[in-house]
Scaffold this motif. Structure first.
Motif, PDB file in Angstrom:
ATOM      1  N   GLU A  24      -3.675 -16.688   1.427  1.00 14.34           N
ATOM      2  CA  GLU A  24      -4.372 -16.532   2.716  1.00 14.34           C
ATOM      3  C   GLU A  24      -5.381 -15.401   2.645  1.00 14.34           C
ATOM      4  O   GLU A  24      -6.500 -15.495   3.158  1.00 14.34           O
ATOM      5  CB  GLU A  24      -3.366 -16.168   3.819  1.00 14.34           C
ATOM      6  CG  GLU A  24      -2.621 -17.312   4.432  1.00 14.34           C
ATOM      7  CD  GLU A  24      -1.551 -16.787   5.401  1.00 14.34           C
ATOM      8  OE1 GLU A  24      -1.764 -15.712   5.997  1.00 14.34           O
ATOM      9  OE2 GLU A  24      -0.496 -17.440   5.526  1.00 14.34           O
ATOM     10  N   ARG A  34       0.995 -15.764   1.207  1.00 14.87           N
ATOM     11  CA  ARG A  34       0.282 -14.753   1.968  1.00 14.87           C
ATOM     12  C   ARG A  34      -0.907 -14.258   1.153  1.00 14.87           C
ATOM     13  O   ARG A  34      -1.989 -14.027   1.682  1.00 14.87           O
ATOM     14  CB  ARG A  34       1.238 -13.596   2.231  1.00 14.87           C
ATOM     15  CG  ARG A  34       0.655 -12.539   3.091  1.00 14.87           C
ATOM     16  CD  ARG A  34       1.769 -11.857   3.829  1.00 14.87           C
ATOM     17  NE  ARG A  34       1.352 -10.616   4.427  1.00 14.87           N
ATOM     18  CZ  ARG A  34       2.195  -9.782   5.034  1.00 14.87           C
ATOM     19  NH1 ARG A  34       3.478 -10.099   5.075  1.00 14.87           N
ATOM     20  NH2 ARG A  34       1.767  -8.680   5.574  1.00 14.87           N
ATOM     21  N   VAL A  50     -14.597  -1.554   0.885  1.00 10.65           N
ATOM     22  CA  VAL A  50     -13.421  -2.235   0.339  1.00 10.65           C
ATOM     23  C   VAL A  50     -12.514  -2.751   1.450  1.00 10.65           C
ATOM     24  O   VAL A  50     -12.069  -1.983   2.302  1.00 10.65           O
ATOM     25  CB  VAL A  50     -12.607  -1.291  -0.561  1.00 10.65           C
ATOM     26  CG1 VAL A  50     -11.430  -2.033  -1.188  1.00 10.65           C
ATOM     27  CG2 VAL A  50     -13.483  -0.680  -1.648  1.00 10.65           C
ATOM     28  N   ILE A  51     -12.287  -4.024   1.432  1.00  6.88           N
ATOM     29  CA  ILE A  51     -11.327  -4.622   2.356  1.00  6.88           C
ATOM     30  C   ILE A  51      -9.981  -4.661   1.641  1.00  6.88           C
ATOM     31  O   ILE A  51      -9.857  -5.289   0.589  1.00  6.88           O
ATOM     32  CB  ILE A  51     -11.741  -6.055   2.738  1.00  6.88           C
ATOM     33  CG1 ILE A  51     -13.082  -6.032   3.473  1.00  6.88           C
ATOM     34  CG2 ILE A  51     -10.662  -6.712   3.587  1.00  6.88           C
ATOM     35  CD1 ILE A  51     -13.631  -7.410   3.794  1.00  6.88           C
ATOM     36  N   VAL A  52      -9.011  -3.960   2.197  1.00  6.46           N
ATOM     37  CA  VAL A  52      -7.711  -3.855   1.541  1.00  6.46           C
ATOM     38  C   VAL A  52      -6.688  -4.708   2.283  1.00  6.46           C
ATOM     39  O   VAL A  52      -6.704  -4.769   3.510  1.00  6.46           O
ATOM     40  CB  VAL A  52      -7.222  -2.392   1.540  1.00  6.46           C
ATOM     41  CG1 VAL A  52      -5.852  -2.287   0.885  1.00  6.46           C
ATOM     42  CG2 VAL A  52      -8.225  -1.493   0.839  1.00  6.46           C
ATOM     43  N   ASP A  53      -5.832  -5.360   1.532  1.00  6.24           N
ATOM     44  CA  ASP A  53      -4.720  -6.042   2.183  1.00  6.24           C
ATOM     45  C   ASP A  53      -3.518  -6.108   1.255  1.00  6.24           C
ATOM     46  O   ASP A  53      -3.658  -5.988   0.034  1.00  6.24           O
ATOM     47  CB  ASP A  53      -5.123  -7.434   2.656  1.00  6.24           C
ATOM     48  CG  ASP A  53      -4.386  -7.833   3.937  1.00  6.24           C
ATOM     49  OD1 ASP A  53      -3.352  -7.208   4.250  1.00  6.24           O
ATOM     50  OD2 ASP A  53      -4.846  -8.753   4.634  1.00  6.24           O
ATOM     51  N   ARG A  61     -11.471 -20.071  -8.927  1.00  4.72           N
ATOM     52  CA  ARG A  61     -12.510 -21.085  -8.787  1.00  4.72           C
ATOM     53  C   ARG A  61     -13.351 -20.832  -7.539  1.00  4.72           C
ATOM     54  O   ARG A  61     -14.545 -21.090  -7.515  1.00  4.72           O
ATOM     55  CB  ARG A  61     -11.888 -22.479  -8.704  1.00  4.72           C
ATOM     56  CG  ARG A  61     -11.520 -23.078 -10.036  1.00  4.72           C
ATOM     57  CD  ARG A  61     -11.788 -24.601 -10.024  1.00  4.72           C
ATOM     58  NE  ARG A  61     -11.719 -25.140  -8.669  1.00  4.72           N
ATOM     59  CZ  ARG A  61     -10.593 -25.515  -8.068  1.00  4.72           C
ATOM     60  NH1 ARG A  61      -9.456 -25.436  -8.710  1.00  4.72           N
ATOM     61  NH2 ARG A  61     -10.622 -25.985  -6.840  1.00  4.72           N
ATOM     62  N   VAL A  62     -12.704 -20.321  -6.534  1.00  2.86           N
ATOM     63  CA  VAL A  62     -13.381 -20.162  -5.257  1.00  2.86           C
ATOM     64  C   VAL A  62     -13.947 -18.755  -5.049  1.00  2.86           C
ATOM     65  O   VAL A  62     -14.856 -18.553  -4.263  1.00  2.86           O
ATOM     66  CB  VAL A  62     -12.428 -20.554  -4.114  1.00  2.86           C
ATOM     67  CG1 VAL A  62     -11.251 -19.609  -4.095  1.00  2.86           C
ATOM     68  CG2 VAL A  62     -13.132 -20.551  -2.790  1.00  2.86           C
ATOM     69  N   GLU A 104     -14.186 -16.102   2.775  1.00  2.08           N
ATOM     70  CA  GLU A 104     -14.968 -16.318   3.997  1.00  2.08           C
ATOM     71  C   GLU A 104     -15.848 -15.110   4.296  1.00  2.08           C
ATOM     72  O   GLU A 104     -16.953 -15.246   4.814  1.00  2.08           O
ATOM     73  CB  GLU A 104     -14.038 -16.591   5.186  1.00  2.08           C
ATOM     74  CG  GLU A 104     -13.294 -17.904   5.051  1.00  2.08           C
ATOM     75  CD  GLU A 104     -12.581 -18.296   6.343  1.00  2.08           C
ATOM     76  OE1 GLU A 104     -12.671 -17.542   7.327  1.00  2.08           O
ATOM     77  OE2 GLU A 104     -11.940 -19.363   6.352  1.00  2.08           O
ATOM     78  N   GLN A 105     -15.338 -13.945   3.958  1.00  6.13           N
ATOM     79  CA  GLN A 105     -16.129 -12.736   4.184  1.00  6.13           C
ATOM     80  C   GLN A 105     -17.259 -12.611   3.170  1.00  6.13           C
ATOM     81  O   GLN A 105     -18.073 -11.709   3.261  1.00  6.13           O
ATOM     82  CB  GLN A 105     -15.247 -11.485   4.087  1.00  6.13           C
ATOM     83  CG  GLN A 105     -14.193 -11.372   5.167  1.00  6.13           C
ATOM     84  CD  GLN A 105     -14.799 -11.273   6.543  1.00  6.13           C
ATOM     85  OE1 GLN A 105     -15.796 -10.597   6.731  1.00  6.13           O
ATOM     86  NE2 GLN A 105     -14.214 -11.977   7.503  1.00  6.13           N
ATOM     87  N   ARG A 106     -17.254 -13.479   2.197  1.00  4.86           N
ATOM     88  CA  ARG A 106     -18.268 -13.447   1.141  1.00  4.86           C
ATOM     89  C   ARG A 106     -18.295 -12.111   0.422  1.00  4.86           C
ATOM     90  O   ARG A 106     -19.362 -11.516   0.225  1.00  4.86           O
ATOM     91  CB  ARG A 106     -19.648 -13.757   1.716  1.00  4.86           C
ATOM     92  CG  ARG A 106     -19.785 -15.131   2.358  1.00  4.86           C
ATOM     93  CD  ARG A 106     -19.564 -16.244   1.365  1.00  4.86           C
ATOM     94  NE  ARG A 106     -19.908 -17.559   1.927  1.00  4.86           N
ATOM     95  CZ  ARG A 106     -19.006 -18.424   2.400  1.00  4.86           C
ATOM     96  NH1 ARG A 106     -17.721 -18.118   2.379  1.00  4.86           N
ATOM     97  NH2 ARG A 106     -19.393 -19.604   2.858  1.00  4.86           N
ATOM     98  N   VAL A 125       0.803  -1.228   0.000  1.00  2.00           N
ATOM     99  CA  VAL A 125       0.000   0.000   0.000  1.00  2.00           C
ATOM    100  C   VAL A 125       0.834   1.275   0.000  1.00  2.00           C
ATOM    101  O   VAL A 125       0.329   2.343  -0.318  1.00  2.00           O
ATOM    102  CB  VAL A 125      -0.975   0.069   1.202  1.00  2.00           C
ATOM    103  CG1 VAL A 125      -1.981  -1.059   1.145  1.00  2.00           C
ATOM    104  CG2 VAL A 125      -0.212   0.041   2.518  1.00  2.00           C
ATOM    105  N   GLU A 139      -8.364 -16.386   0.734  1.00  2.00           N
ATOM    106  CA  GLU A 139      -9.163 -17.280   1.570  1.00  2.00           C
ATOM    107  C   GLU A 139     -10.046 -16.468   2.521  1.00  2.00           C
ATOM    108  O   GLU A 139     -11.251 -16.687   2.649  1.00  2.00           O
ATOM    109  CB  GLU A 139      -8.200 -18.163   2.380  1.00  2.00           C
ATOM    110  CG  GLU A 139      -8.780 -19.482   2.780  1.00  2.00           C
ATOM    111  CD  GLU A 139      -9.002 -20.388   1.577  1.00  2.00           C
ATOM    112  OE1 GLU A 139      -9.712 -21.396   1.743  1.00  2.00           O
ATOM    113  OE2 GLU A 139      -8.485 -20.073   0.475  1.00  2.00           O
ATOM    114  N   ARG A 140      -9.421 -15.552   3.157  1.00  2.00           N
ATOM    115  CA  ARG A 140     -10.144 -14.711   4.116  1.00  2.00           C
ATOM    116  C   ARG A 140     -11.270 -13.930   3.431  1.00  2.00           C
ATOM    117  O   ARG A 140     -12.370 -13.795   3.967  1.00  2.00           O
ATOM    118  CB  ARG A 140      -9.152 -13.742   4.754  1.00  2.00           C
ATOM    119  CG  ARG A 140      -9.775 -12.593   5.482  1.00  2.00           C
ATOM    120  CD  ARG A 140      -9.342 -12.539   6.928  1.00  2.00           C
ATOM    121  NE  ARG A 140     -10.390 -12.009   7.766  1.00  2.00           N
ATOM    122  CZ  ARG A 140     -10.400 -12.050   9.078  1.00  2.00           C
ATOM    123  NH1 ARG A 140      -9.415 -12.661   9.695  1.00  2.00           N
ATOM    124  NH2 ARG A 140     -11.371 -11.542   9.764  1.00  2.00           N
TER     125      ARG A 140
END
Lengths: 339, 339
Positions: free
Chosen positions: A110, A107, A96-99, A139-140, A117-119, A73, A113-114
């Motif tokens: 991960e 990483r 917006v979820i930023v990472d 795919r996911v 899960e947060q959809r 960032v 993945e997270r």
DNA sequence: ATGAAAGCGCTAACAC
DNA sequence: GTGTTAGCGCTTTCAT
């Protein structure tokens, strides 16, 4: 004043003397009589009620937010890209979820993945991982759009990119036009899947009838010391280099620093130009000629594509946004060998 | 291969031949026999199952994420701060919803509203709004921590800040130590609630026995043109100014640009120093002396405070993190009037 | 150690 | 136009 439990739709309904469905309609834009709406709104205000995105999300099976994955960032390009995504997301009412993945594929995985899960309703990424990684991720994930960087092996994932090839071409032509023939190219690491910059450099030179000397094309991980070492190596090994084309701002920074260290005058002894028109390009002395990538637009378009054009996904290859050559004072006409 | 509905805990339970409670335990760390756990995990892998944070969140009444509000993600200080928050949040398993308020209190309020609806576990903000705005926000947010900037009127809201006063003091002492007496101060807009920088400047000068000339203390909104105008005004109005202390990187940028425009040599004609050790400070010529604020640490600490020390909230005033004076070449000893 | 059942706060049929 | 009701996917007693 005891801290009461967070009020729910039920509390508001009771307090307003209506059914919960009516309250829901008031907040999600259903049809409600003006009088009732007023009563509900008043009750809600009264209770400090805020609809729970969790409840709504569970029902709707989506969170109303998107994920954004960048390498870093604090990188000016990424920061602008983020700003673009935020601007667009805001207009569409999404958060917006930023990472940051910091170039680490595991990483990054991960993070994906997270986000799943947060959809999240989708994810925008400047990918760090391999094609296999993202094939799996796609795919996911409900949907993915690449921004600022793409993986050539995954054309089915839509992408919004800067026209890097065009940018490097114009930079190369500009330098060649000034008379330079021995142009050093500071490129990204060998592992880099998108060698479009280097390819464009070679192609343009070839087209111009300038032979490409392998010795002048060096690759470095775009990290402070590695970049510096590469630039220093190039400039020290070949004192006949009259211009340096840096394929990124970190590489450009290294070139400027090395030139200063070696007491080379810019542009008298060596011309310097780079990809990425970051803030300091204008501040350094002389100001640096650069190709600007429309980072903010890239972010904005990517977000738009993710959220508004799910149909168009991946059709017709990546969207290429034009770059712009910003000529400043760091490049001059070829004069003579520097020593 | 038809796109099946996203599998739920129920599907996994059925597929593994166990109850849903068991599946839940497997994924939330309850006690389950090794054999059963294996079966569940296998079934989950098989189905590409991902627990829904929405379902969990609804039950737990929290989303497992935090909100982060900054003025502008492309500002280097903010970007570093964000990086710090992300780093800490990651270690604590929380995600971060980032948004930019662009100095607009009403926009900031909207963002807060949205975050509350998302049921974030807390919010970190570099506030733009007034004390009244945040008093209201704090009532509705589970918890708030200020980072990088605080509102003096709200001591009950914990804050993590740079020691700005100390930073400006060291900068002022440094310039005065070089012999400068007529030091121009480029500060933030008059409306700014935290005049700590200007106050520190005045206090330090007073302490040093140097009279403060009001004429030399100018305020500008930290925006490109306003900053430039302020700097130009100062330097043109007073050609006896021998040093400029810019209270922020945008102000510093303006000072550098104006000096260049007026053909003032740095530091021979005028010394320049600023608050915020951004990337270009090292790249410009001469490299700029600056005070570095530990932006990343501020973000990290703020996040830590928000999530790990809910008890300590607001006790003992704001946490002040030390700044560091980075001396480079832009300041020289006092010589003579510049013309 | 494991399962059954009761919600968490909301939306969307469906009745009226 | 408005109320009733059935879940959305999960955690968590409470039994067993």
């Amino acid at each position: 004043m005891a801290q009461r439990r967070t009020p729910t739709i039920k509390d508001v309904a009771a307090s307003a003397g209506v059914g919960i469905a009516t309250v829901s309609r008031v907040f999600s834009g259903g049809s409600v009589s003006a009088a009732t709406r007023e009563r509900v709104l008043a009750a809600a205000r009264d209770l400090d009620y805020r609809p729970s995105a969790l409840g709504r999300g569970l029902k709707l099976r989506r969170s109303g937010g998107i994920g954004l994955i960048v390498p870093d960032v604090t990188d000016p390009f990424c920061a602008e890209l983020i700003a673009g995504v935020l601007a667009c997301a805001r207009t569409l009412g999404e958060h917006v979820i930023v990472d940051a993945a910091h170039g680490d594929p595991s990483r990054e995985a991960e993070i994906v993945e997270r986000l799943v899960e947060q959809r999240v309703d989708g994810v925008i990424a400047q990918p760090a991982g391999t094609e296999a990684d993202w094939r799996a991720a796609a795919r996911v994930c409900s949907s993915v759009v690449f921004a600022g960087r793409a993986l050539p092996g995954l054309p089915q994932i839509p992408a919004v990119l800067a026209d890097d090839a065009g940018g490097v071409r114009s930079l190369t032509e500009y330098l060649a036009g000034l008379g330079h023939r021995r142009i050093g190219f500071l490129g990204a690491a060998p592992g880099s899947p998108s060698r479009v910059r280097e390819d464009a450099f070679r192609a343009t030179l070839a087209q111009l009838g300038v032979p490409v000397e392998e010795d002048l094309v060096v690759a470095a991980r775009p990290v402070g010391d590695a970049a510096y070492a590469a630039a220093a190596g190039l400039l020290q090994r070949r004192d006949d280099v009259t211009a340096v084309l840096a394929a990124g701002h970190l590489l450009g920074e290294a070139a400027v620093l090395v030139a200063r260290e070696l007491d080379l005058r810019v542009p008298a002894d060596v011309s310097i130009a780079m990809v990425d028109d970051v803030a300091w390009a204008e501040l350094c002395d002389p100001p640096l000629t650069a190709v600007a990538r429309p980072a903010r637009d890239i972010g904005y378009r990517a977000c738009e594509m993710l959220l508004r054009e799910p149909a168009r996904r991946g059709r017709g290859g990546p969207v290429l946004l034009a770059t712009e050559l910003v000529v400043r004072g760091s490049c001059g006409p070829l004069r003579t060998a520097r020593r």
